[in-house]
Design a protein around this motif. Structure first.
Motif, PDB file in Angstrom:
ATOM      1  N   GLU A  81       8.953  15.762   3.437  1.00  0.00           N
ATOM      2  CA  GLU A  81      10.152  15.786   2.728  1.00  0.00           C
ATOM      3  C   GLU A  81      10.130  14.642   1.665  1.00  0.00           C
ATOM      4  OE1 GLU A  81      14.124  15.966   4.880  1.00  0.00           O
ATOM      5  OE2 GLU A  81      13.829  18.370   4.839  1.00  0.00           O
ATOM      6  N   HIS A  82       9.217  13.587   2.156  1.00  0.00           N
ATOM      7  CA  HIS A  82       9.067  12.379   1.466  1.00  0.00           C
ATOM      8  C   HIS A  82       7.783  12.636   0.465  1.00  0.00           C
ATOM      9  CE1 HIS A  82      12.556   9.778   2.319  1.00  0.00           C
ATOM     10  NE2 HIS A  82      12.153  10.283   3.688  1.00  0.00           N
ATOM     11  N   ASN A  83       7.303  13.696   0.647  1.00  0.00           N
ATOM     12  CA  ASN A  83       6.067  14.194  -0.205  1.00  0.00           C
ATOM     13  C   ASN A  83       4.833  13.385   0.329  1.00  0.00           C
ATOM     14  OD1 ASN A  83       4.848  15.672  -2.227  1.00  0.00           O
ATOM     15  ND2 ASN A  83       4.733  13.809  -3.692  1.00  0.00           N
ATOM     16  N   PRO A 132      17.881   0.121   4.564  1.00  0.00           N
ATOM     17  CA  PRO A 132      16.754   0.764   5.518  1.00  0.00           C
ATOM     18  C   PRO A 132      16.972  -0.183   6.881  1.00  0.00           C
ATOM     19  CG  PRO A 132      15.651  -0.446   3.821  1.00  0.00           C
ATOM     20  CD  PRO A 132      16.789  -0.510   3.549  1.00  0.00           C
ATOM     21  N   CYS A 133      16.965   0.651   8.020  1.00  0.00           N
ATOM     22  CA  CYS A 133      17.082   0.224   9.225  1.00  0.00           C
ATOM     23  C   CYS A 133      15.750  -0.035   9.790  1.00  0.00           C
ATOM     24  CB  CYS A 133      18.168   1.100  10.364  1.00  0.00           C
ATOM     25  SG  CYS A 133      19.807   1.005   9.770  1.00  0.00           S
ATOM     26  N   MET A 142       0.833  -1.073  -0.162  1.00  0.00           N
ATOM     27  CA  MET A 142       0.083   0.146   0.017  1.00  0.00           C
ATOM     28  C   MET A 142       0.961   1.176   0.064  1.00  0.00           C
ATOM     29  SD  MET A 142      -3.064   1.186   2.726  1.00  0.00           S
ATOM     30  CE  MET A 142      -2.019   1.486   4.189  1.00  0.00           C
ATOM     31  N   GLU A 143       0.584   2.156  -1.114  1.00  0.00           N
ATOM     32  CA  GLU A 143       1.479   3.354  -0.982  1.00  0.00           C
ATOM     33  C   GLU A 143       0.734   4.189  -0.042  1.00  0.00           C
ATOM     34  OE1 GLU A 143       3.152   6.663  -4.301  1.00  0.00           O
ATOM     35  OE2 GLU A 143       1.526   5.129  -4.729  1.00  0.00           O
ATOM     36  N   VAL A 144       1.638   4.855   1.206  1.00  0.00           N
ATOM     37  CA  VAL A 144       1.083   5.720   1.766  1.00  0.00           C
ATOM     38  C   VAL A 144       1.433   7.045   1.397  1.00  0.00           C
ATOM     39  CG1 VAL A 144       1.151   6.771   4.172  1.00  0.00           C
ATOM     40  CG2 VAL A 144       1.443   4.271   3.691  1.00  0.00           C
ATOM     41  N   LYS A 145       0.322   7.798   1.134  1.00  0.00           N
ATOM     42  CA  LYS A 145       0.380   9.279   0.499  1.00  0.00           C
ATOM     43  C   LYS A 145       0.024  10.352   1.621  1.00  0.00           C
ATOM     44  CE  LYS A 145      -0.573   8.103  -4.373  1.00  0.00           C
ATOM     45  NZ  LYS A 145      -1.320   8.474  -5.556  1.00  0.00           N
ATOM     46  N   GLN A 146      -0.612   9.802   2.535  1.00  0.00           N
ATOM     47  CA  GLN A 146      -1.118  10.693   3.728  1.00  0.00           C
ATOM     48  C   GLN A 146      -1.393  10.242   5.101  1.00  0.00           C
ATOM     49  OE1 GLN A 146      -4.900  12.605   2.602  1.00  0.00           O
ATOM     50  NE2 GLN A 146      -5.808  10.795   2.504  1.00  0.00           N
ATOM     51  N   PRO A 173       6.651  -0.744   2.842  1.00  0.00           N
ATOM     52  CA  PRO A 173       7.195   0.293   1.909  1.00  0.00           C
ATOM     53  C   PRO A 173       7.480   1.669   2.431  1.00  0.00           C
ATOM     54  CG  PRO A 173       5.546  -1.130   0.598  1.00  0.00           C
ATOM     55  CD  PRO A 173       5.324  -1.401   2.253  1.00  0.00           C
ATOM     56  N   PHE A 174       6.455   2.128   3.356  1.00  0.00           N
ATOM     57  CA  PHE A 174       6.469   3.424   3.706  1.00  0.00           C
ATOM     58  C   PHE A 174       7.696   3.432   4.901  1.00  0.00           C
ATOM     59  CE2 PHE A 174       4.783   5.417   7.584  1.00  0.00           C
ATOM     60  CZ  PHE A 174       5.225   6.795   7.420  1.00  0.00           C
ATOM     61  N   LEU A 175       7.554   2.287   5.609  1.00  0.00           N
ATOM     62  CA  LEU A 175       8.518   2.496   6.710  1.00  0.00           C
ATOM     63  C   LEU A 175      10.220   2.405   6.057  1.00  0.00           C
ATOM     64  CD1 LEU A 175       6.956   0.217   9.450  1.00  0.00           C
ATOM     65  CD2 LEU A 175       6.888   2.642   9.372  1.00  0.00           C
ATOM     66  N   GLN A 176      10.371   1.673   5.062  1.00  0.00           N
ATOM     67  CA  GLN A 176      11.390   1.675   4.502  1.00  0.00           C
ATOM     68  C   GLN A 176      11.896   2.782   3.946  1.00  0.00           C
ATOM     69  OE1 GLN A 176      10.652  -1.783   1.807  1.00  0.00           O
ATOM     70  NE2 GLN A 176      12.514  -2.678   2.721  1.00  0.00           N
ATOM     71  N   GLN A 177      10.731   3.609   3.363  1.00  0.00           N
ATOM     72  CA  GLN A 177      11.044   5.008   2.822  1.00  0.00           C
ATOM     73  C   GLN A 177      11.653   5.984   3.832  1.00  0.00           C
ATOM     74  OE1 GLN A 177       7.585   6.593   1.051  1.00  0.00           O
ATOM     75  NE2 GLN A 177       8.424   8.508   0.113  1.00  0.00           N
ATOM     76  N   ILE A 178      11.310   5.841   5.040  1.00  0.00           N
ATOM     77  CA  ILE A 178      11.543   7.105   5.962  1.00  0.00           C
ATOM     78  C   ILE A 178      12.613   6.594   6.956  1.00  0.00           C
ATOM     79  CG2 ILE A 178       9.217   8.045   5.805  1.00  0.00           C
ATOM     80  CD1 ILE A 178       8.404   6.633   8.698  1.00  0.00           C
ATOM     81  N   ALA A 179      12.919   5.059   7.010  1.00  0.00           N
ATOM     82  CA  ALA A 179      13.966   4.826   7.995  1.00  0.00           C
ATOM     83  C   ALA A 179      15.269   5.119   7.579  1.00  0.00           C
ATOM     84  CB  ALA A 179      13.836   3.072   7.981  1.00  0.00           C
TER      85      ALA A 179
END
Length: 469
Positions: A24-26, A176-177, A1-5, A162-168
């Motif tokens: 910053e990750h939109n 990603p950690c 699932m793509e988290v956009k908000q 996927p969201f957590l990998q993006q921001i970690a």
């Protein structure tokens, strides 16, 4: 699932920085916080960073949830960054009328793992997922990429991973950690153990600072140079976050205060309160878990007790008066080779750091068995590689090699030949440092607890035999 908000509940130091990171990750952050101060600060930061179009305040939970609704009925995603305890239950109550099956709540607070599991069971009948998610590294990492330890249902973890990998945080190889650690409250449990290890390491480092400051009479700048050398050289302190910031702290100046050249350290009280006033519970819980599970963890426990004693400065002052101030730390006498003693001190701190890691991992292993979490300890170490307080490149490399070898007993890492070699090499240095520190009445509870742990763990002839007669 793509988290956009995402719906953020709580925007204190951690939640506010995470909101800016998401922007910053939109990712649009819709947030609620009852504190006017927190709201105004985040709005100001959003203006300063050009993110006002990605960070939106809502005055109540209904408005927040309405903003997260979308035409294709995708699940709503929330994150909590609030004090542990009843605040999460109150937030769930407030969100309850607007939650739908499939919605996901990520609790990024320092919450007790059992409370997380209770909330998971509460929300499961409604089809709402609750992820207990430790977030490590303080507000600095929250702003730029934290270490993340999530635990929950397979479905929920898969959806947000996927969201957590993006921001970690990312390690030196760009990985990603974060890891899908397992079910139930294991994510918050891993973060709790992280903080217990942190207390052990931090106390040992504080003791080393005092040995150099009072025991050797070094200046703050000189101690900073020692820490910097430890951190940068290719040795056991390589890439250690606490040692690195320790060097910075020693050199921090405040131009408004002329005392000791304006060194901030010269005017900080010896008083740690967050363990005693229950504003931060993870250190207490980690020590309690070690006792509950019958896992020896003396470095972690001694460090926690030391911090609790530190909090009550008035009580310590009364005792000092009663004994006439006769037990005062002083300079160590008879050091003929200061450079060698500092090398021994580095080895002693390294041994205590390693002991803290092993004791925490032993607790984690026993809990994983008891709760059938089936934790992968290579994944746990990956979570701790970057973006967290216990980041220590050499130590994590060492421990990962042990776990990957398959030659370890997860409940008895001391018996692994690689680790046994490391500790055998450090033992003379630890013993020397502790003996000299005790002679000078310096405070070394973590270092001495580590020494004793190694001694009695490697002995089959303990004096407990007398007590069993």
């Amino acid at each position: 699932m793509e988290v956009k908000q995402i719906g953020m509940i709580g925007t204190g130091s951690m939640g506010g920085m995470l909101s800016l990171l998401f922007a910053e990750h939109n990712i649009h952050t819709h947030f609620y916080d009852p504190s006017k101060q927190h709201v105004e600060l985040l709005q100001s930061q959003a203006r300063d960073t050009g993110h006002t179009n990605k960070i939106t305040y809502h005055a109540d939970h209904k408005s927040l949830c309405n903003a997260l609704q979308n035409d294709d009925n995708k699940p709503k995603v929330f994150m909590f960054s609030i004090p542990h305890g009843g605040a999460a239950d109150d937030s769930i109550d407030a969100l309850g009328p607007y939650l739908n099956a499939g919605d996901i709540i990520m609790d990024a607070s320092n919450e007790h793992w059992a409370a997380t599991e209770r909330r998971q069971k509460r929300l499961a009948p409604k089809g709402v997922h609750y992820i207990g998610m430790g977030v490590s590294g303080g507000y600095q990492s929250a702003r730029h990429g934290p270490s993340i330890s999530p635990g929950g249902s397979d479905e929920a973890l898969e959806a947000v991973f996927p969201f957590l990998q993006q921001i970690a945080a990312k390690d030196g190889n760009g990985r990603p950690c974060v890891a899908k650690l397992g079910p139930g409250g294991c994510g918050h449990y891993v973060k709790m153990i992280h903080n217990g290890i942190e207390h052990g390491m931090m106390t040992a480092l504080c003791e080393a600072w005092a040995v150099m400051d009072t025991g050797l009479g070094l200046s703050y700048d000189e101690i900073g140079s020692v820490f910097e050398e430890w951190n940068q050289e290719d040795g056991p302190m390589r890439g250690n976050y606490l040692v690195g910031i320790g060097a910075q702290i020693c050199r921090t100046r405040d131009s408004e205060h002329g005392n000791d050249g304006g060194a901030v350290l010269s005017r900080i009280r010896d008083k740690v309160v967050q363990d005693a006033d229950d504003s931060e519970g993870t250190g207490t819980w980690a020590a309690e878990e070690g006792i509950r599970l019958h896992v020896p963890h003396p470095t972690i426990a001694a460090s926690h007790i030391f911090r609790v004693a530190s909090a009550d400065a008035a009580k310590r002052a009364a005792v000092k008066g009663a004994v006439g101030g006769r037990i005062l730390p002083r300079k160590i006498s008879g050091i003929t080779d200061q450079a060698k003693f500092i090398r021994d001190l580095r080895q002693a701190v390294y041994a205590s750091f390693l002991m803290s890691f092993m004791q925490g991992l032993h607790i984690l292993s026993r809990a994983s068995e008891q709760h059938e979490w089936n934790l992968d300890f290579v994944n746990v170490l990956q979570v701790w590689r970057q973006g967290c307080i216990i980041q220590s490149d050499f130590l994590v490399d060492l421990l990962e090699s042990v776990y990957r070898s398959g030659q370890q007993d997860n409940n008895n890492l001391l018996a692994n030949l690689t680790i046994a070699h490391e500790l055998r090499e450090t033992y003379p240095a630890v013993k020397t440092v502790v003996l000299r520190a005790l002679e000078a009445d310096l405070h070394v509870p973590a270092l001495s607890a580590s020494l004793e742990f190694y001694k009695y763990s490697a002995s089959t002839s303990l004096p407990t035999s007398f007590g069993m007669y």
